[in-house]
Motif scaffolding. Structure first.
Motif, PDB file in Angstrom:
ATOM      1  N   GLU A 107       3.341  -3.191  -0.020  1.00  0.00           N
ATOM      2  CA  GLU A 107       4.116  -3.780  -1.107  1.00  0.00           C
ATOM      3  C   GLU A 107       4.216  -2.852  -2.309  1.00  0.00           C
ATOM      4  O   GLU A 107       5.175  -2.926  -3.077  1.00  0.00           O
ATOM      5  CB  GLU A 107       3.501  -5.112  -1.524  1.00  0.00           C
ATOM      6  N   ASP A 132       5.655  -1.517   7.052  1.00  0.00           N
ATOM      7  CA  ASP A 132       6.356  -2.698   6.514  1.00  0.00           C
ATOM      8  C   ASP A 132       5.479  -3.570   5.625  1.00  0.00           C
ATOM      9  O   ASP A 132       5.987  -4.281   4.760  1.00  0.00           O
ATOM     10  CB  ASP A 132       6.907  -3.566   7.660  1.00  0.00           C
ATOM     11  N   TRP A 133       4.179  -3.552   5.838  1.00  0.00           N
ATOM     12  CA  TRP A 133       3.284  -4.403   5.059  1.00  0.00           C
ATOM     13  C   TRP A 133       3.059  -3.900   3.633  1.00  0.00           C
ATOM     14  O   TRP A 133       2.641  -4.660   2.768  1.00  0.00           O
ATOM     15  CB  TRP A 133       1.926  -4.520   5.726  1.00  0.00           C
ATOM     16  N   TYR A 162      -1.450  -3.936   0.117  1.00  0.00           N
ATOM     17  CA  TYR A 162      -0.826  -4.692   1.205  1.00  0.00           C
ATOM     18  C   TYR A 162      -1.530  -6.036   1.364  1.00  0.00           C
ATOM     19  O   TYR A 162      -2.700  -6.183   1.010  1.00  0.00           O
ATOM     20  CB  TYR A 162      -0.854  -3.894   2.520  1.00  0.00           C
TER      21      TYR A 162
END
Length: 120
Positions: free
Chosen positions: A94, A91-92, A40
C-alpha cells in the motif's frame, strides 16, 4: 494507519554498483546504502503463521541486490526509482519508501541520499 498494516524495514543494505557521471564513477564501483520501508496488510499472516500469507522480504532483498549490483546508473534518482519499483511491485503493498545513500559523494558530507515514495 490501519491496525492490520505491517511495516517491513530493510535497513542499511550495503551494496556496490556503478553510479554517477564522472569518469572515476563510471570506471569504479561505489558503495551505496539502501533503506526500504514497505507497508502491507498482514492480518492473514498474523493469524495463519503461513508464509504464503506474508510478503517475503528475502525475495524482495535478493531482487534489489541483483538490480543494484548487476547494472550501471548515471543518476541516483533512477537507481532509487528502480529499487522503489521492486519494493512496491506486489499487489499487497500500500505504501513504500526507498532511500539510497551515496557515501562520500560530497567532500565535507558523510553521504548524499535520495528518497522516493509510492502510495497505492
Amino acid at each position: 494507519m490501519k491496525p492490520e498494516i505491517a511495516i517491513i524495514r530493510i535497513k542499511n543494505l550495503r551494496l556496490r554498483t556503478y553510479i554517477g557521471i564522472n569518469e572515476d564513477e563510471i570506471i569504479n564501483k561505489q558503495d551505496v546504502i539502501v533503506n526500504a520501508t514497505i507497508h502491507y496488510p498482514a492480518i492473514k499472516a498474523r493469524q495463519s503463521d503461513n508464509m504464503n500469507d506474508a510478503l517475503n522480504y528475502k525475495v524482495i532483498t535478493k531482487k534489489i541486490i541483483a538490480l543494484v549490483e548487476n547494472n550501471r546508473f548515471s543518476l541516483l534518482e533512477h537507481l532509487t526509482d528502480q529499487v522503489l519499483s521492486i519494493a512496491s511491485e506486489h499487489d499487497w503493498v500500500e505504501y513504500a519508501i526507498v532511500e539510497i545513500d551515496k557515501p562520500h559523494a560530497l567532500r565535507f558530507a558523510d553521504s548524499v541520499s535520495l528518497e522516493v515514495r509510492y502510495q497505492k
